[in-house]
Motif scaffolding. Structure first.
Motif, PDB file in Angstrom:
ATOM      1  N   GLY A  66      -7.683  -1.213  -4.534  1.00  0.00           N
ATOM      2  CA  GLY A  66      -8.133  -1.174  -5.916  1.00  0.00           C
ATOM      3  C   GLY A  66      -8.759   0.143  -6.310  1.00  0.00           C
ATOM      4  N   THR A  67      -8.676   1.140  -5.446  1.00  0.00           N
ATOM      5  CA  THR A  67      -9.293   2.433  -5.727  1.00  0.00           C
ATOM      6  C   THR A  67      -8.308   3.369  -6.412  1.00  0.00           C
TER       7      THR A  67
ATOM      8  N   ARG B 179       0.842  -1.194   0.000  1.00  0.00           N
ATOM      9  CA  ARG B 179       0.000   0.000   0.000  1.00  0.00           C
ATOM     10  C   ARG B 179       0.874   1.238   0.000  1.00  0.00           C
ATOM     11  N   PRO B 180       0.368   2.338  -0.575  1.00  0.00           N
ATOM     12  CA  PRO B 180       1.186   3.545  -0.719  1.00  0.00           C
ATOM     13  C   PRO B 180       1.455   4.225   0.612  1.00  0.00           C
ATOM     14  N   ALA B 181       2.433   5.112   0.602  1.00  0.00           N
ATOM     15  CA  ALA B 181       2.742   5.906   1.796  1.00  0.00           C
ATOM     16  C   ALA B 181       1.513   6.702   2.210  1.00  0.00           C
ATOM     17  N   ASP B 182       1.320   6.809   3.522  1.00  0.00           N
ATOM     18  CA  ASP B 182       0.218   7.562   4.141  1.00  0.00           C
ATOM     19  C   ASP B 182      -1.127   6.859   4.064  1.00  0.00           C
ATOM     20  N   ALA B 183      -1.169   5.647   3.498  1.00  0.00           N
ATOM     21  CA  ALA B 183      -2.422   4.885   3.532  1.00  0.00           C
ATOM     22  C   ALA B 183      -2.646   4.378   4.953  1.00  0.00           C
ATOM     23  N   VAL B 184      -3.915   4.260   5.326  1.00  0.00           N
ATOM     24  CA  VAL B 184      -4.257   3.808   6.672  1.00  0.00           C
ATOM     25  C   VAL B 184      -4.038   2.306   6.794  1.00  0.00           C
TER      26      VAL B 184
ATOM     27  N   GLU C   5      -2.165  11.468 -22.692  1.00  0.00           N
ATOM     28  CA  GLU C   5      -3.344  11.400 -21.840  1.00  0.00           C
ATOM     29  C   GLU C   5      -2.958  11.212 -20.375  1.00  0.00           C
ATOM     30  N   GLU C   6      -3.917  11.482 -19.503  1.00  0.00           N
ATOM     31  CA  GLU C   6      -3.781  11.161 -18.096  1.00  0.00           C
ATOM     32  C   GLU C   6      -4.000   9.654 -17.899  1.00  0.00           C
ATOM     33  N   TYR C   7      -3.404   9.101 -16.865  1.00  0.00           N
ATOM     34  CA  TYR C   7      -3.681   7.710 -16.514  1.00  0.00           C
ATOM     35  C   TYR C   7      -3.868   7.615 -15.012  1.00  0.00           C
ATOM     36  N   ASN C   8      -4.532   6.548 -14.572  1.00  0.00           N
ATOM     37  CA  ASN C   8      -4.918   6.412 -13.169  1.00  0.00           C
ATOM     38  C   ASN C   8      -3.811   5.800 -12.319  1.00  0.00           C
ATOM     39  N   LEU C   9      -3.686   6.296 -11.088  1.00  0.00           N
ATOM     40  CA  LEU C   9      -2.875   5.668 -10.054  1.00  0.00           C
ATOM     41  C   LEU C   9      -3.814   4.876  -9.157  1.00  0.00           C
ATOM     42  N   VAL C  10      -3.464   3.610  -8.910  1.00  0.00           N
ATOM     43  CA  VAL C  10      -4.384   2.703  -8.220  1.00  0.00           C
ATOM     44  C   VAL C  10      -3.717   2.141  -6.971  1.00  0.00           C
ATOM     45  N   ALA C  11      -4.381   2.294  -5.824  1.00  0.00           N
ATOM     46  CA  ALA C  11      -3.874   1.718  -4.578  1.00  0.00           C
ATOM     47  C   ALA C  11      -4.032   0.203  -4.630  1.00  0.00           C
ATOM     48  N   PRO C  12      -2.950  -0.566  -4.505  1.00  0.00           N
ATOM     49  CA  PRO C  12      -3.057  -2.024  -4.661  1.00  0.00           C
ATOM     50  C   PRO C  12      -3.846  -2.693  -3.542  1.00  0.00           C
ATOM     51  N   ASN C  13      -3.888  -2.077  -2.362  1.00  0.00           N
ATOM     52  CA  ASN C  13      -4.572  -2.710  -1.229  1.00  0.00           C
ATOM     53  C   ASN C  13      -6.084  -2.559  -1.295  1.00  0.00           C
TER      54      ASN C  13
ATOM     55  N   ASN D  93      20.112  -7.220  -6.219  1.00  0.00           N
ATOM     56  CA  ASN D  93      18.661  -7.245  -6.195  1.00  0.00           C
ATOM     57  C   ASN D  93      18.079  -6.463  -7.360  1.00  0.00           C
ATOM     58  N   MET D  94      16.866  -6.824  -7.728  1.00  0.00           N
ATOM     59  CA  MET D  94      16.047  -6.013  -8.617  1.00  0.00           C
ATOM     60  C   MET D  94      14.825  -5.564  -7.840  1.00  0.00           C
ATOM     61  N   GLY D  95      14.540  -4.278  -7.886  1.00  0.00           N
ATOM     62  CA  GLY D  95      13.318  -3.742  -7.301  1.00  0.00           C
ATOM     63  C   GLY D  95      12.439  -3.182  -8.396  1.00  0.00           C
ATOM     64  N   ILE D  96      11.186  -3.636  -8.449  1.00  0.00           N
ATOM     65  CA  ILE D  96      10.261  -3.217  -9.507  1.00  0.00           C
ATOM     66  C   ILE D  96       9.009  -2.622  -8.882  1.00  0.00           C
ATOM     67  N   LEU D  97       8.500  -1.570  -9.497  1.00  0.00           N
ATOM     68  CA  LEU D  97       7.222  -0.986  -9.095  1.00  0.00           C
ATOM     69  C   LEU D  97       6.417  -0.676 -10.349  1.00  0.00           C
ATOM     70  N   ARG D  98       5.141  -1.018 -10.310  1.00  0.00           N
ATOM     71  CA  ARG D  98       4.258  -0.722 -11.441  1.00  0.00           C
ATOM     72  C   ARG D  98       4.120   0.789 -11.625  1.00  0.00           C
ATOM     73  N   VAL D  99       3.990   1.195 -12.867  1.00  0.00           N
ATOM     74  CA  VAL D  99       3.893   2.613 -13.178  1.00  0.00           C
ATOM     75  C   VAL D  99       2.601   3.230 -12.669  1.00  0.00           C
ATOM     76  N   ASP D 100       1.588   2.387 -12.353  1.00  0.00           N
ATOM     77  CA  ASP D 100       0.322   2.923 -11.855  1.00  0.00           C
ATOM     78  C   ASP D 100       0.223   2.870 -10.327  1.00  0.00           C
ATOM     79  N   HIS D 101       1.325   2.580  -9.645  1.00  0.00           N
ATOM     80  CA  HIS D 101       1.332   2.623  -8.178  1.00  0.00           C
ATOM     81  C   HIS D 101       1.366   4.082  -7.727  1.00  0.00           C
ATOM     82  N   PRO D 102       0.621   4.447  -6.698  1.00  0.00           N
ATOM     83  CA  PRO D 102       0.586   5.849  -6.258  1.00  0.00           C
ATOM     84  C   PRO D 102       1.939   6.429  -5.861  1.00  0.00           C
ATOM     85  N   ASP D 103       2.910   5.599  -5.476  1.00  0.00           N
ATOM     86  CA  ASP D 103       4.228   6.102  -5.069  1.00  0.00           C
ATOM     87  C   ASP D 103       5.243   6.067  -6.202  1.00  0.00           C
ATOM     88  N   ILE D 104       4.777   6.003  -7.436  1.00  0.00           N
ATOM     89  CA  ILE D 104       5.691   5.778  -8.558  1.00  0.00           C
ATOM     90  C   ILE D 104       6.696   6.923  -8.730  1.00  0.00           C
TER      91      ILE D 104
END
Length: 750
Positions: A233-234, A138-143, A223-231, A178-189
Motif C-alpha cells: 500500500g506504499t 507485487r512489483p518487480a524487484d520487490a522483496v 498532473e502527476e499521479y501515484n504508483l502504489v505497491a499492492p502488497n 485470455n484477458m490480462g488487466i493491470l491497474r494504471v497505478d501499479h508500479p509495473d504499468i
C-alpha cells in the motif's frame, strides 16, 4: 443431462453455406477419428432438449419440457436467438460445460499464482475463456518476505499463463483466450503497456489497462499521479498522467494493444458490491465479473425483428418481446444445466445467476429500416431498442423469480436494498462478440456495422463464390441498379460511396465499417451501453492513415460517454513490427518514409507437400514453375529456367524464393499477382494470346489462371497487410476484439 430422442415431425433447419462449414468444422460432436457423429438438426435438438429438461425442476413453471424443447428448437433454428458457443458444443454431452466467460483471481503468492494457472487450464479445456487481473501481484524487484528473494513482477507470470494456454485448446476446438488487466497505478504499468511491442508476444492474451477516474482527472489537469505497491500500500513513485495516457494512445495506434477499461464505471454498475470489487473482465472485455464468477451469453438476431409498414418499416417490438422472454428463460436454464470445472465457480454462479442476453444483426435491421448507421437516428434507435430489451429481460427475470425464487444473494444486492425485485438474475444483458454465431444465423455481427457488402468466398476445389448482403442486393434491384459487374467491384474492395451513378439514398444507407467516421462507432457503443447491465463488445475501426490525436479523442470521449472500455483497431496496424534496442529505446523497421513495414508470421513447411509443375515459354527460354499447395492454395514455388546462363537462373531462383516467403507469410495470391503482373523484360514472347514479358510476369500469369479463375487483377501496388485465416486462407477481419474469418468461423483473440 442427455438429450431426449428427436421427434419424427421436427422440421429441418435451413442452413446457409457458411453456417454449414462452421457448424460441421467447429460445433458438431465428433467421434475418436474426428468425424461428425451427429447432424446439424441433431445438434440443435440436442441443445434445445437438454436446456428445456431443466424446466422439470420447477413445479410452478408454465411450461412442460416437451413444449419448451420445441420452442427452444424453433427459436434457434429460426435464428431468432443463439446461445454462446460452449452451449452449442457441449449441451447434452459428457463435458457439459456451457459458459463462455470466466474471471479468476491471481493472488500474490506462488501458490495462488499457480492455482490460477491450473484453474485456467481446466476452464480452457472445458471450452471457456478467462480473465485475470494481475494488479494484486507485487512489483518487480520487490522483496519477498518469506524467502528474502526478489519478486519478478506481473509480466513474468503473465508469460507463464500465456505459455500454458498455448498447450491447451478450448473444448478441443480452439486455443484458449485470455484477458490480462493491470491497474494504471501499479508500479509495473509501463512494462505492461509495452508488453506486446514485439509481434507474437503474449499471443493468447488481450491486454487492457484499468483506468481510474482519479487517473483520468490527473490526465485532464496534466498532473502527476501515484504508483502504489499492492502488497504494502506504499507509494513507490509518480508518473505524469498525461504522458502515460499518450503512450497508451501510441501503443493503440501502433498495434491496437493494450485496450482500456474504466474500472470505477464498471464497479458503479456492480449489482453485488457486498461480495467485493470487480477487477477484470472476460477475454473480449464485455463481461466484468467477480473472481470465480462465470456468465453464459446469448444473442438475439435483430435483423429479423422488422415489420413492414407504409412508412418504410418499423421494429417488431411484439415479436422482440416474445424472443427476449423465451431467451431469458433459456439462459437461466443453462445455469442449471452447466457443469462448471471448479466448485468455487459453481458456488458463485448459483449465488448470482448472471446471464448476458445480447444482440446481433443490428446493421441488418438498420439496412431494412433505411437508416444510416452513422446517424443520430440510428444511435437513438439503438438506445431505444436496448432499453426495451433490458426492461423485458428484467421482466422475464422477475417472472422466473416468482416461479423459482430470486438469486441467492438478492437481499444484499443493489436490487434487494432498493426493493426493485425480486429478480432471478443479478445481470441480464451483455453485448457479446457474435463472430461465429452471426455466420450461423446469416446476419451481421453484434452491434457492428457490416464489414463488406459483397465478398468472394473460397469453396471446394479452388472455386470462388460471390456472396452479397441480401438487403443491399434487393435495394439495388428495386432501384434498377443491380449488376454482377457492380457486385464484383464491391467484392474487390471498392466503396459504393465513390460510385456516383448509384442512387444517393442507397449510398447513404449502405455504409460499411470503414465508411463510418470513428466517432459514430463510439456513439453507437455508448447508445447500447446506456441500457446494458454488463458491457458492450465493439471495435472502433480506423483507417490506416488515422492519427494518434484521433485515438486520444476516442479514448477521452469513451470516458465522457460512459463506456466501460474501448477497443480501437487501425487498419493494417497488426502487421507493423516494432523493435526495441537493448537500452529500451523503441525503433520501427522502416520502409520508405512512413516507417511501416508489413510483416506476417512465416508458416512452417509440412514434411510432405504436393503440387504441379507448369511449363511456360519465355523469351529467355522455357520456365518450369513448380507450385506446391496446402489446402488447394499455393504455399511455395520453385522457378527454374534452362540454357539461360547462371545470372538468369539465379534471378529465377531468387524470385521463386521471395514469392514462397510471401505465400508462407499469408500474402494473398491477388496481391502477389498485382505485384508481378506486367513487369517488363528484354525478350517478351507471345503465348496463347498473351505476351509474357518476363519471368515474374510469367509467374503472375500462372497464378492468375489457376487460382483466380478468370478474375482480372491489374498490375500495381496493393495492400500486403492483411492477415489470412490459417484454416481456409480467407482474409481475417478485426471486430469485437478478435480476428474472425467470415468464411469458416476461425477466430483469434490476443
Amino acid at each position: 443431462m442427455a438429450a431426449k430422442p428427436m421427434p419424427e415431425n421436427l422440421p429441418e433447419p435451413i442452413i446457409n453455406p457458411n453456417a454449414d462449414v462452421v457448424l460441421t468444422r467447429r460445433y458438431l460432436n465428433k467421434d475418436e477419428a474426428g468425424n461428425p457423429n451427429e447432424t446439424i438438426k441433431e445438434l440443435f435438438w440436442r441443445v434445445a432438449s437438454t436446456i428445456a429438461a431443466e424446466e422439470a425442476k420447477y413445479e410452478t413453471s408454465e411450461y412442460d419440457t416437451e413444449t419448451l424443447s420445441r420452442d427452444f428448437y424453433d427459436l434457434m433454428t429460426g435464428y431468432w436467438f443463439l446461445p454462446n458457443s460452449p452451449t452449442l458444443m457441449n449441451a447434452g454431452t459428457r463435458l457439459g460445460q456451457l459458459a463462455a466467460c470466466f474471471v479468476l483471481p491471481v493472488e500474490d503468492s506462488i501458490e495462488g499464482i499457480f492455482d490460477a494457472v491450473k484453474h485456467a487450464a481446466m476452464i480452457h479445456k472445458s471450452g471457456g475463456g478467462t480473465g485475470f487481473s494481475f494488479s494484486r501481484l507485487r512489483p518487480a524487484d520487490a522483496v519477498v518476505g518469506s524467502t528474502g528473494g526478489v519478486a519478478s513482477g506481473p509480466l513474468s507470470f503473465l508469460r507463464i499463463f500465456n505459455c500454458a494456454t498455448e498447450q491447451i485448446k478450448q473444448g478441443g476446438t480452439r486455443r484458449g483466450a485470455n484477458m490480462g488487466i493491470l491497474r494504471v497505478d501499479h508500479p509495473d504499468i509501463m512494462e505492461f503497456i509495452k508488453a506486446k511491442e514485439r509481434d507474437g508476444e503474449l499471443n493468447n492474451f488481450n491486454l487492457s489497462v484499468a483506468l481510474t477516474e482519479k487517473f483520468m482527472q490527473a490526465v485532464e489537469n496534466n498532473e502527476e499521479y501515484n504508483l502504489v505497491a499492492p502488497n504494502t500500500g506504499t507509494v513507490t513513485g509518480t508518473l505524469n498522467a498525461r504522458e502515460v495516457f499518450s503512450i497508451l494512445v501510441r501503443k493503440a495506434w501502433e498495434s491496437g494493444d493494450p485496450g482500456i477499461v474504466f474500472l470505477d464505471r464498471i464497479n458503479r454498475d456492480n449489482p453485488t458490491p457486498e461480495q467485493g470489487e470487480m477487477e477484470s473482465t472476460n477475454p473480449c472485455g464485455e463481461q466484468p465479473l467477480l473472481p470465480y464468477e462465470a456468465c453464459n451469453l446469448g444473442s438475439i438476431n435483430l435483423g429479423l425483428c422488422y415489420k413492414p409498414d407504409d412508412n418504410g418499416g418499423t421494429v417488431d417490438y411484439d415479436r422482440l418481446k416474445e424472443v427476449v422472454h423465451l431467451s431469458t428463460r433459456f439462459l437461466d436454464n443453462v445455469i442449471d444445466a452447466s457443469q462448471y470445472p471448479l466448485e468455487q465457480i459453481t458456488e458463485h454462479v448459483h449465488k448470482n445467476r448472471k446471464i448476458g442476453l445480447g444482440v446481433m444483426g443490428w446493421a441488418d435491421l438498420l439496412y431494412r429500416l433505411g437508416i444510416p448507421y452513422d446517424s443520430q437516428k440510428a444511435a437513438d434507435l439503438g438506445e431505444t431498442v436496448m432499453k426495451f430489451i433490458r426492461d423485458e429481460a428484467r421482466s422475464a427475470s422477475k417472472q422466473l423469480a416468482k416461479e423459482r425464487g430470486p438469486f441467492t444473494a438478492y437481499e444484499d444486492s443493489v436490487f434487494g436494498k432498493a426493493n426493485l425485485g425480486p429478480y432471478r438474475n443479478a445481470t441480464t444483458t451483455t453485448i457479446a462478440p457474435t463472430g461465429t454465431l452471426s455466420i450461423i444465423a446469416g446476419c451481421s455481427s453484434g452491434v457492428e456495422p457490416l464489414f463488406a457488402l459483397s465478398f468472394v468466398r473460397n469453396v471446394m476445389d479452388g472455386d470462388r463464390l460471390m456472396e452479397s448482403n441480401p438487403y443491399f442486393a434487393d435495394a439495388l434491384k428495386e432501384a434498377g441498379a443491380y449488376s454482377e459487374k457492380l457486385m464484383e467491384e464491391v467484392a474487390k474492395g471498392a466503396s459504393i460511396q465513390t460510385m456516383e451513378h448509384l442512387p444517393e439514398d442507397i449510398r447513404r444507407v449502405f455504409v460499411t465499417a470503414m465508411d463510418i467516421a470513428p466517432m459514430w462507432h463510439l456513439k453507437m457503443q455508448a447508445a447500447f451501453q446506456k441500457y446494458t447491465d454488463n458491457a458492450v463488445s465493439k471495435t472502433v475501426n480506423l483507417p490506416n492513415e488515422a492519427t494518434q490525436e484521433e485515438i486520444w479523442d476516442i479514448y477521452w470521449k469513451a470516458y465522457e460517454y460512459g463506456c466501460k472500455g474501448v477497443t480501437v483497431y487501425r487498419d493494417g496496424c497488426k502487421q507493423l513490427q516494432v523493435l526495441c534496442t537493448g537500452d529500451g529505446e523503441e525503433k520501427k523497421e522502416s520502409e520508405g518514409q512512413n516507417g511501416n513495414a508489413p510483416r506476417g508470421i512465416v508458416k512452417d513447411r509440412p514434411d510432405v507437400i504436393y503440387g504441379f509443375t507448369q511449363k511456360v515459354e519465355t523469351g529467355l527460354g522455357d520456365l518450369y514453375l513448380t507450385v506446391n499447395e496446402v489446402n488447394n492454395r499455393p504455399f511455395e514455388v520453385f522457378a527454374t529456367i534452362g540454357k539461360s546462363g547462371r545470372s538468369i537462373t539465379a534471378k529465377a531462383e531468387a524470385i521463386g524464393r521471395l514469392v514462397s516467403l510471401a505465400l508462407r507469410s499469408g500474402v494473398d495470391v491477388r496481391d502477389i499477382v498485382a505485384q508481378l503482373k506486367g513487369i517488363g523484360g528484354d525478350n517478351p514472347k507471345f503465348i496463347k494470346k498473351k505476351m509474357v514479358q518476363s519471368i515474374p510476369d510469367a509467374i503472375a500469369w500462372v497464378f492468375e489462371n489457376r487460382y483466380l479463375k478468370g478474375e482480372t487483377v491489374g498490375s500495381g501496388v496493393t495492400s500486403l497487410s492483411r492477415e489470412v485465416c490459417p484454416d481456409c486462407g480467407e482474409v481475417l477481419i478485426f471486430e469485437e476484439g478478435c480476428h474472425i474469418c467470415k468464411s469458416c468461423g476461425f477466430s483469434k483473440c490476443g
